[in-house]
Structures are given as structure tokens and as C-alpha cells.
Design an enzyme around this catalytic site. Structure first.
Site, PDB file in Angstrom:
ATOM      1  N   ALA A 108       0.804  -1.224   0.000  1.00 48.46           N
ATOM      2  CA  ALA A 108       0.000   0.000   0.000  1.00 48.46           C
ATOM      3  C   ALA A 108       0.835   1.270   0.000  1.00 48.46           C
ATOM      4  O   ALA A 108       0.359   2.323  -0.424  1.00 48.46           O
ATOM      5  CB  ALA A 108      -0.933  -0.021   1.216  1.00 48.46           C
ATOM      6  N   ALA A 109       2.082   1.190   0.483  1.00 42.64           N
ATOM      7  CA  ALA A 109       2.916   2.393   0.533  1.00 42.64           C
ATOM      8  C   ALA A 109       3.731   2.574  -0.747  1.00 42.64           C
ATOM      9  O   ALA A 109       4.506   3.522  -0.862  1.00 42.64           O
ATOM     10  CB  ALA A 109       3.861   2.315   1.730  1.00 42.64           C
ATOM     11  N   ALA A 156       4.300   2.780  -5.123  1.00 40.34           N
ATOM     12  CA  ALA A 156       3.868   3.744  -6.142  1.00 40.34           C
ATOM     13  C   ALA A 156       2.463   3.426  -6.668  1.00 40.34           C
ATOM     14  O   ALA A 156       1.622   4.325  -6.810  1.00 40.34           O
ATOM     15  CB  ALA A 156       4.875   3.745  -7.291  1.00 40.34           C
ATOM     16  N   GLY A 160       0.220   1.636  -5.092  1.00 39.42           N
ATOM     17  CA  GLY A 160      -0.677   1.837  -3.944  1.00 39.42           C
ATOM     18  C   GLY A 160      -1.113   3.289  -3.851  1.00 39.42           C
ATOM     19  O   GLY A 160      -2.298   3.586  -3.639  1.00 39.42           O
ATOM     20  N   ARG A 179      16.008 -15.601 -12.559  1.00 44.40           N
ATOM     21  CA  ARG A 179      14.551 -15.751 -12.520  1.00 44.40           C
ATOM     22  C   ARG A 179      14.094 -16.646 -11.362  1.00 44.40           C
ATOM     23  O   ARG A 179      13.111 -16.361 -10.693  1.00 44.40           O
ATOM     24  CB  ARG A 179      14.048 -16.309 -13.854  1.00 44.40           C
ATOM     25  CG  ARG A 179      12.628 -15.865 -14.136  1.00 44.40           C
ATOM     26  CD  ARG A 179      12.287 -16.095 -15.559  1.00 44.40           C
ATOM     27  NE  ARG A 179      12.282 -17.528 -15.822  1.00 44.40           N
ATOM     28  CZ  ARG A 179      11.376 -18.139 -16.566  1.00 44.40           C
ATOM     29  NH1 ARG A 179      10.409 -17.444 -17.109  1.00 44.40           N
ATOM     30  NH2 ARG A 179      11.433 -19.416 -16.791  1.00 44.40           N
ATOM     31  N   ASN A 224       9.401 -14.117  -4.366  1.00 43.53           N
ATOM     32  CA  ASN A 224       7.965 -13.827  -4.411  1.00 43.53           C
ATOM     33  C   ASN A 224       7.150 -14.948  -3.793  1.00 43.53           C
ATOM     34  O   ASN A 224       6.093 -14.700  -3.218  1.00 43.53           O
ATOM     35  CB  ASN A 224       7.535 -13.513  -5.836  1.00 43.53           C
ATOM     36  CG  ASN A 224       7.854 -12.065  -6.154  1.00 43.53           C
ATOM     37  OD1 ASN A 224       7.268 -11.170  -5.564  1.00 43.53           O
ATOM     38  ND2 ASN A 224       8.813 -11.838  -7.027  1.00 43.53           N
ATOM     39  N   ASN A 238       4.513  -8.494  -9.846  1.00 44.77           N
ATOM     40  CA  ASN A 238       5.140  -9.404 -10.817  1.00 44.77           C
ATOM     41  C   ASN A 238       6.033 -10.463 -10.179  1.00 44.77           C
ATOM     42  O   ASN A 238       6.610 -10.213  -9.132  1.00 44.77           O
ATOM     43  CB  ASN A 238       5.968  -8.578 -11.801  1.00 44.77           C
ATOM     44  CG  ASN A 238       5.098  -7.947 -12.852  1.00 44.77           C
ATOM     45  OD1 ASN A 238       4.169  -8.576 -13.339  1.00 44.77           O
ATOM     46  ND2 ASN A 238       5.396  -6.699 -13.200  1.00 44.77           N
ATOM     47  N   ASP A 288      -2.243  -4.440 -20.124  1.00 48.29           N
ATOM     48  CA  ASP A 288      -1.805  -4.833 -21.466  1.00 48.29           C
ATOM     49  C   ASP A 288      -2.940  -4.619 -22.469  1.00 48.29           C
ATOM     50  O   ASP A 288      -2.725  -4.161 -23.597  1.00 48.29           O
ATOM     51  CB  ASP A 288      -1.357  -6.294 -21.447  1.00 48.29           C
ATOM     52  CG  ASP A 288      -0.369  -6.537 -20.318  1.00 48.29           C
ATOM     53  OD1 ASP A 288       0.616  -5.792 -20.244  1.00 48.29           O
ATOM     54  OD2 ASP A 288      -0.605  -7.449 -19.497  1.00 48.29           O
ATOM     55  N   HIS A 321       1.546 -12.058 -18.430  1.00 49.26           N
ATOM     56  CA  HIS A 321       1.885 -10.633 -18.374  1.00 49.26           C
ATOM     57  C   HIS A 321       3.404 -10.517 -18.484  1.00 49.26           C
ATOM     58  O   HIS A 321       4.128 -10.368 -17.500  1.00 49.26           O
ATOM     59  CB  HIS A 321       1.388  -9.987 -17.078  1.00 49.26           C
ATOM     60  CG  HIS A 321       1.915  -8.583 -16.929  1.00 49.26           C
ATOM     61  ND1 HIS A 321       1.545  -7.544 -17.763  1.00 49.26           N
ATOM     62  CD2 HIS A 321       2.815  -8.040 -16.067  1.00 49.26           C
ATOM     63  CE1 HIS A 321       2.193  -6.447 -17.413  1.00 49.26           C
ATOM     64  NE2 HIS A 321       2.971  -6.722 -16.394  1.00 49.26           N
TER      65      HIS A 321
HETATM   66  P1  NAD Z   1       6.900  -0.230  -5.309  1.00 48.46           P
HETATM   67  O1  NAD Z   1       8.260  -0.812  -5.093  1.00 48.46           O
HETATM   68  O2  NAD Z   1       6.720   1.233  -5.426  1.00 48.46           O
HETATM   69  O3  NAD Z   1       5.935  -0.728  -4.135  1.00 48.46           O
HETATM   70  C1  NAD Z   1       5.872  -2.049  -3.719  1.00 48.46           C
HETATM   71  C2  NAD Z   1       5.473  -2.031  -2.254  1.00 48.46           C
HETATM   72  O4  NAD Z   1       5.260  -3.383  -1.847  1.00 48.46           O
HETATM   73  C3  NAD Z   1       6.536  -1.433  -1.320  1.00 48.46           C
HETATM   74  O5  NAD Z   1       5.961  -0.397  -0.539  1.00 48.46           O
HETATM   75  C4  NAD Z   1       6.952  -2.636  -0.471  1.00 48.46           C
HETATM   76  O6  NAD Z   1       7.277  -2.253   0.865  1.00 48.46           O
HETATM   77  C5  NAD Z   1       5.694  -3.486  -0.522  1.00 48.46           C
HETATM   78  N1  NAD Z   1       5.879  -4.890  -0.165  1.00 48.46           N
HETATM   79  C6  NAD Z   1       6.950  -5.689  -0.424  1.00 48.46           C
HETATM   80  N2  NAD Z   1       6.764  -6.889   0.120  1.00 48.46           N
HETATM   81  C7  NAD Z   1       5.566  -6.873   0.720  1.00 48.46           C
HETATM   82  C8  NAD Z   1       4.835  -7.820   1.462  1.00 48.46           C
HETATM   83  N3  NAD Z   1       5.317  -9.052   1.709  1.00 48.46           N
HETATM   84  N4  NAD Z   1       3.626  -7.472   1.937  1.00 48.46           N
HETATM   85  C9  NAD Z   1       3.137  -6.240   1.725  1.00 48.46           C
HETATM   86  N5  NAD Z   1       3.795  -5.284   1.043  1.00 48.46           N
HETATM   87  C10 NAD Z   1       4.991  -5.607   0.534  1.00 48.46           C
HETATM   88  O7  NAD Z   1       6.323  -0.979  -6.589  1.00 48.46           O
HETATM   89  P2  NAD Z   1       5.052  -0.587  -7.493  1.00 48.46           P
HETATM   90  O8  NAD Z   1       5.495   0.351  -8.566  1.00 48.46           O
HETATM   91  O9  NAD Z   1       3.915  -0.195  -6.625  1.00 48.46           O
HETATM   92  O10 NAD Z   1       4.774  -1.987  -8.212  1.00 48.46           O
HETATM   93  C11 NAD Z   1       4.316  -3.084  -7.475  1.00 48.46           C
HETATM   94  C12 NAD Z   1       4.357  -4.343  -8.303  1.00 48.46           C
HETATM   95  O11 NAD Z   1       3.463  -4.251  -9.408  1.00 48.46           O
HETATM   96  C13 NAD Z   1       5.719  -4.673  -8.917  1.00 48.46           C
HETATM   97  O12 NAD Z   1       5.923  -6.075  -8.801  1.00 48.46           O
HETATM   98  C14 NAD Z   1       5.552  -4.309 -10.375  1.00 48.46           C
HETATM   99  O13 NAD Z   1       6.441  -5.008 -11.203  1.00 48.46           O
HETATM  100  C15 NAD Z   1       4.128  -4.725 -10.581  1.00 48.46           C
HETATM  101  N6  NAD Z   1       3.446  -4.179 -11.765  1.00 48.46           N
HETATM  102  C16 NAD Z   1       2.582  -5.022 -12.413  1.00 48.46           C
HETATM  103  C17 NAD Z   1       1.885  -4.562 -13.515  1.00 48.46           C
HETATM  104  C18 NAD Z   1       0.917  -5.463 -14.234  1.00 48.46           C
HETATM  105  O14 NAD Z   1       0.415  -5.036 -15.292  1.00 48.46           O
HETATM  106  N7  NAD Z   1       0.603  -6.672 -13.773  1.00 48.46           N
HETATM  107  C19 NAD Z   1       2.079  -3.258 -13.965  1.00 48.46           C
HETATM  108  C20 NAD Z   1       2.944  -2.429 -13.267  1.00 48.46           C
HETATM  109  C21 NAD Z   1       3.642  -2.902 -12.156  1.00 48.46           C
HETATM  110  C1  LMR Z   2       4.364  -3.116 -16.642  1.00 51.48           C
HETATM  111  O1  LMR Z   2       3.812  -3.844 -17.487  1.00 51.48           O
HETATM  112  O2  LMR Z   2       4.331  -1.874 -16.706  1.00 51.48           O
HETATM  113  C2  LMR Z   2       5.142  -3.748 -15.512  1.00 51.48           C
HETATM  114  O3  LMR Z   2       4.767  -5.085 -15.351  1.00 51.48           O
HETATM  115  C3  LMR Z   2       6.603  -3.609 -15.749  1.00 51.48           C
HETATM  116  C4  LMR Z   2       7.422  -4.077 -14.574  1.00 51.48           C
HETATM  117  O4  LMR Z   2       8.348  -4.876 -14.824  1.00 51.48           O
HETATM  118  O5  LMR Z   2       7.163  -3.641 -13.430  1.00 51.48           O
END
Ligand code: NAD
Ligand code: LMR
Length: 328
Positions: free
Chosen positions: A10-11, A13, A15, A96, A103, A129, A157, A185
Site C-alpha cells: 500500500a505504501a 507507487a 498503492g 529468474r 515472491n 510481478n 496490457d 503478463h
Molecule cells: P513499489 O516498489 O513502489 O511498491 C511495492 C510495495 O510493496 C513497497 O511499498 C513494499 O514495501 C511493498 N511490499 C513488499 N513486500 C511486501 C509484502 N510481503 N507485503 C506487503 N507489502 C509488501 O512498486 P510498485 O510500482 O507499486 O509496483 C508493485 C508491483 O506491481 C511490482 O511487482 C511491479 O512489477 C508490478 N506491476 C505489475 C503490472 C501489471 O500489469 N501486472 C504493472 C505495473 C507494475
Molecule cells: C508493466 O507492465 O508496466 C510492468 O509489469 C513492468 C514491470 O516490470 O514492473
């Protein structure tokens, strides 16, 4: 009526871009109050508290309560909707398998906590991810929850695919229908222009409107598939507002329904030859709080060859997490 919505990470980007929209009523509609549960790791709790202060300062009439915790059992207690955003990003030198293992340490306990504490109608969206495989891990660790409640996000996407097709054809986005993503994804995902339509009259298949297979294969597919990497390259951080927007779209449509086809990564029941239980993106229809994989769509030789690549990647990820003991 109120819904308890748990947001992990939640804290972070995403979130920060997501919580205010949930609290304002954009997730489950203007008639439903929401109770927010924010799950963070200990070092980020203070930042989550800061975000909660800002949420209070918005005076959202629909926001009933905000709880912040580092304990997944508390975070998912009574949750109706879980948005699993927090994940361990890949860092330099990380293989990987290391990423999947890191994760697994997050999504295994979260799956168990959902299993033991969430409401009976829980709906789960995994954003963090590798989203499909993180959803697979959580799902496999929640044996008492119907598996179709675990989904992963390919809506970003899909939205990217709409944007890039509209630009190519110089048409409004609203002229495009039923454009969906198949598979993972990841850059192997397959945006399907064979089943997408351009509104008429006369209505046309998107692939015919484009009439340029070289552009489809050599530009559109990689540009949609690698858009996430292009955003990281341009802004120095992964997409956040557009990811939050897509997460809202995904849950909003699942809960409230939508017209036409949408993309959701969901556990396969063996449709289109995707192995049973793999969390893969499909064309789905959403109504009445449920989704259904749409069967009987055209999948020609070209589409099948692309779907095979992305599904094979998912099979490899599944085998990797199995060998790590993260799923049974
Ligand atoms: P970020 O690093 O800004 O925030 C992630 C947050 O998760 C951090 O505040 C961290 O403290 C917290 N966190 C880590 N482990 C945790 C746990 N066990 N329990 C609760 N919180 C936890 O990252 P972001 O930009 O918010 O992105 C988050 C995720 O979303 C990344 O894995 C990113 O790759 C993914 N993402 C996916 C898509 C999609 O289309 N599926 C798109 C964009 C980003
Ligand atoms: C996205 O599609 O924007 C993200 O999954 C990219 C990433 O690796 O966080």
C-alpha cells in the site's frame, strides 16, 4: 452495505495511485462504502500511515475505515476484495529462479492468510510481478477458496493494446471492441487482432482494418508486449498510475459487469489447450459478479503459434515454482 478491500504494497507507487480511487468509489461504485486494509512490511508502515492520513484528509463519504498492518492474517480478515500489489522486484544479478523464490515467500503466506481469514466471496487480483505465477502460488496455497477467485492482471496490457491500435488506425478508442490479451503478463503476451472488431457500419475484424501483418507481428506485438519496459526506460520507474487504473478496471468489471470481451488472467479449465490450473490470460465475459472464459473464438495458425509461446513460458514458471516447493 460495505466492502472490505485489502491492498498489499500500500505504501508503494501503485498503492499511492490506487487507494484514493478506491476510496472515492471508483472500484465498486458510488453506492457501496469501503473499508480499506493496508498491508505493508514493517519498514514501510510509517509511509502507509502517511497515505492513510491523506485519505482521511480527502473526506471521502464512502470511506468507512482504514486499518494498517504488517500481519497478513489481520489484513485479509473478512476481506471481500484483495489487490495483491506488493512484490519483490527483480534486482541486479537476480536470476529468474531467485525472483520466483523471493515472491514465493510473499505469495505463499498471503495465499494461506486469504484461505484462513477472507470472506466467503473473496475476489483476488494479483498485480505484483511475475503476476500470473504469483497468483498461481497464492491460489495453490488457498485450497478452501474456489480457485477461480484468483486472478492476475493483464488489463493494463489490454488498455495498451487499445491505445496503440487506435493510434495506428487513427480512430477513437471507442470504435474498438473485444480486443483481448492471451497468456502471460510478459513480453510474450499475445494481443488478439483476429477477434477484435472495429465498429461499423460495416463492422470489420481489427486484423483486416490494419491490413498489415508485418506491422502486427514486428511492431504491434513487441510494442505492446514491451511497453512496461519502455515506461521504465522513460520514467525511471515502472508504470504506476496506468497500472492502478487497470487494477480498478479489472475489479470494477468483475464486480459490476461490462459489455463485450475483457482480458483477465484466470485459472484455465483446459480451454484452448491451456493446461488445467495454469493462470493464463483469456478473453472473458463478466456479469453478475462472475466471469466466464469465452469459448469458440477463432484461433488460427498464427494466433495459436503465439499463444503456444506465452503458455509455454507459463508452464516453465509453473515447473520452477513447483521445484521450489511453492506449489503442490
Ligand atoms: P513499489 O516498489 O513502489 O511498491 C511495492 C510495495 O510493496 C513497497 O511499498 C513494499 O514495501 C511493498 N511490499 C513488499 N513486500 C511486501 C509484502 N510481503 N507485503 C506487503 N507489502 C509488501 O512498486 P510498485 O510500482 O507499486 O509496483 C508493485 C508491483 O506491481 C511490482 O511487482 C511491479 O512489477 C508490478 N506491476 C505489475 C503490472 C501489471 O500489469 N501486472 C504493472 C505495473 C507494475
Ligand atoms: C508493466 O507492465 O508496466 C510492468 O509489469 C513492468 C514491470 O516490470 O514492473
Amino acid at each position: 452495505m460495505s466492502k472490505t478491500v485489502t491492498v498489499t504494497g500500500a505504501a508503494g507507487a501503485i498503492g499511492y495511485a490506487l487507494l484514493f480511487r478506491i476510496a472515492s468509489g471508483q472500484l465498486v461504485g458510488p453506492d457501496e462504502k469501503v473499508r480499506l486494509r493496508l498491508l505493508e512490511i514493517e519498514p514501510a508502515l510509517k509511509a502507509a500511515e502517511g497515505t492513510a492520513m491523506e485519505l482521511v484528509d480527502c473526506a471521502f463519504p464512502l470511506l468507512e475505515a482504514i486499518d494498517i498492518t504488517a500481519d497478513p492474517n489481520e489484513a485479509f480478515d473478512g476481506a471481500n476484495i484483495a489487490m495483491l500489489v506488493g512484490a519483490r522486484p527483480r534486482t541486479k544479478g537476480m536470476e529468474r529462479a531467485d525472483l520466483l523464490e523471493a515472491n514465493g515467500a510473499i505469495f505463499q503466506p498471503q495465499g494461506k492468510a486469504i484461505n484462513d481469514h477472507a470472506a466467503d466471496d473473496i475476489k483476488v487480483l494479483v498485480v505484483g510481478n511475475p503476476a500470473n505465477t504469483n497468483a498461481l502460488i497464492a491460489m495453490n496455497n488457498a485450497p478452501d477458496v474456489p480457485r477461480e477467485r484468483f486472478t492476475a492482471m493483464t488489463r493494463l496490457d489490454q488498455n495498451r493494446a487499445y491505445g496503440q491500435l487506435a493510434a495506428k488506425l487513427a480512430i477513437p478508442l471507442t470504435d474498438i471492441e473485444d480486443l483481448v490479451i492471451w497468456g502471460n503478463h510478459s513480453p510474450t503476451m499475445f494481443p488478439d487482432l483476429f477477434n477484435a472488431k472495429i465498429k461499423g457500419p460495416p463492422s470489420q475484424k481489427a486484423v483486416d482494418a490494419v491490413d498489415d501483418m508485418a506491422w502486427y507481428e514486428n511492431e504491434y506485438l513487441p510494442n505492446v508486449g514491451k511497453r512496461g519496459a519502455a515506461i521504465i526506460e522513460a520514467r525511471g520507474a515502472s508504470s504506476a498510475a496506468s497500472a492502478a487504473n487497470a487494477a480498478i478496471d479489472h475489479i470494477h468489471d468483475w464486480v459490476l459487469g461490462a459489455d463485450g470481451l475483457v482480458s483477465m488472467a484466470v485459472p484455465s479449465g483446459g480451454q484452448y489447450g491451456v493446461p488445467d490450473g495454469l493462470v493464463s490470460s483469456f478473453p472473458v465475459r463478466v456479469s453478475g459478479g462472475d466471469y466466464e472464459i469465452v469459448e469458440g473464438l477463432e484461433v488460427g495458425e498464427f494466433a495459436q503459434s503465439k499463444i503456444d509461446i506465452t503458455v509455454n513460458e507459463l508452464k516453465e514458471e509453473q515447473a520452477a515454482v513447483k521445484s521450489l516447493g511453492l506449489i503442490g
